[in-house]
Design a protein around this motif. Sequence first.
Motif, PDB file in Angstrom:
ATOM      1  N   LEU A   5       1.000  -1.081   0.012  1.00  0.00           N
ATOM      2  CA  LEU A   5       0.197  -0.261   0.279  1.00  0.00           C
ATOM      3  C   LEU A   5       0.530   1.291  -0.042  1.00  0.00           C
ATOM      4  N   ALA A   6       1.932   1.216   0.712  1.00  0.00           N
ATOM      5  CA  ALA A   6       2.822   2.432   0.948  1.00  0.00           C
ATOM      6  C   ALA A   6       3.703   2.701  -0.289  1.00  0.00           C
ATOM      7  N   ALA A   7       3.533   1.494  -1.426  1.00  0.00           N
ATOM      8  CA  ALA A   7       4.498   1.819  -2.395  1.00  0.00           C
ATOM      9  C   ALA A   7       3.402   2.582  -3.689  1.00  0.00           C
ATOM     10  N   ILE A   8       2.381   2.540  -3.099  1.00  0.00           N
ATOM     11  CA  ILE A   8       0.927   3.461  -4.418  1.00  0.00           C
ATOM     12  C   ILE A   8       1.275   4.437  -4.703  1.00  0.00           C
ATOM     13  N   TRP A   9       1.479   4.923  -5.380  1.00  0.00           N
ATOM     14  CA  TRP A   9       2.272   6.668  -5.119  1.00  0.00           C
ATOM     15  C   TRP A   9       0.450   7.359  -6.014  1.00  0.00           C
TER      16      TRP A   9
ATOM     17  N   PRO B 260      -3.036  11.565  -7.712  1.00  0.00           N
ATOM     18  CA  PRO B 260      -1.432  11.329  -6.454  1.00  0.00           C
ATOM     19  C   PRO B 260      -2.557  11.334  -5.182  1.00  0.00           C
ATOM     20  N   ALA B 261      -2.202  10.151  -4.396  1.00  0.00           N
ATOM     21  CA  ALA B 261      -2.493   9.474  -3.642  1.00  0.00           C
ATOM     22  C   ALA B 261      -2.947  10.111  -2.277  1.00  0.00           C
TER      23      ALA B 261
ATOM     24  N   HIS C 130      -5.784   6.325  -0.109  1.00  0.00           N
ATOM     25  CA  HIS C 130      -6.519   4.845  -0.696  1.00  0.00           C
ATOM     26  C   HIS C 130      -7.648   4.959  -0.640  1.00  0.00           C
ATOM     27  N   PRO C 131      -8.356   4.884  -1.842  1.00  0.00           N
ATOM     28  CA  PRO C 131     -10.108   4.199  -2.122  1.00  0.00           C
ATOM     29  C   PRO C 131      -9.948   2.785  -1.858  1.00  0.00           C
ATOM     30  N   ALA C 132     -10.530   2.432  -0.599  1.00  0.00           N
ATOM     31  CA  ALA C 132     -11.263   0.532  -0.566  1.00  0.00           C
ATOM     32  C   ALA C 132     -12.328   0.560  -1.210  1.00  0.00           C
ATOM     33  N   ALA C 133     -13.261   2.267  -1.191  1.00  0.00           N
ATOM     34  CA  ALA C 133     -14.487   1.627  -1.800  1.00  0.00           C
ATOM     35  C   ALA C 133     -15.503   3.042  -2.551  1.00  0.00           C
ATOM     36  N   GLY C 134     -16.489   3.032  -3.196  1.00  0.00           N
ATOM     37  CA  GLY C 134     -17.126   3.786  -3.961  1.00  0.00           C
ATOM     38  C   GLY C 134     -17.466   3.051  -5.053  1.00  0.00           C
ATOM     39  N   ALA C 135     -18.370   3.800  -5.920  1.00  0.00           N
ATOM     40  CA  ALA C 135     -18.353   2.546  -7.681  1.00  0.00           C
ATOM     41  C   ALA C 135     -17.681   2.963  -8.378  1.00  0.00           C
TER      42      ALA C 135
END
Length: 232
Positions: free
Chosen positions: A100-104, A145-146, A151-156
């Motif tokens: 997760l930390a690596a996701i820019w 950018p995150a 960091h989206p975990a939910a959403g349409a």
Amino acid sequence: MSDYIFPPALQASVAVRGTGARYAVSRIFCVGRNYAAHAREMGSDPDREPPFYFCKPASALLASGGSMAYSPGTKNLHYEMELVLALGAPVFKATAEQGLAAIWGYAAGLDMTRRDLQNEAKATGRPWDFGKAFEQSAVISELVPASEIGHPAAGAITLAVNGMQKQRGDLADMIWSPAEIVANLSQYYHLGPGDLIYTGTPEGVGPVQPGDQLEGVVAGVAKLSLTIGAPE
């Protein structure tokens, strides 16, 4: 300085929202069957089997808002709406937390698929390259950018063709989360900046025809659009 026989290809890249900067792309990984309902519609058992991947060349990128020619060699070109991850740090044999930390950043993407060619490959046990890894098959919005959206975990996540909704799912329905995907993929590759990961599509995939207008949304992340042109 080395001399090239032919001029080198242009560096594939993606725009970053709100800036003049661009994200240079080296590789595109795609996750197969990461939403249970889509796995079922494709005839598979979605019971959290280990994720699997295929690749597209960086040259397959097409910016949102553009037009793609109806692809050669197919009579069944499909859309697959997806959340895209852009990595910003080296990661190898990572934990989910490290992944997760690596996701820019994130983007909305379309994994365009020559479904008839993919199905022929499946039936004969051959690679999916002809069905997946072709020109203009990796449509992408601007990257966000995150640091701006978290960091989206939910959403349409939705896709409409000519104004009619065809796909609707929720990021929370992913079998494997973005953090888990990065961690798993990093067991096999040294990942890092320049790597994009298309994270799979919800149910409702289907064909397009020349002239179709596609509009996709990943809530809280980005929108994209695409026009299907005539065959070349």
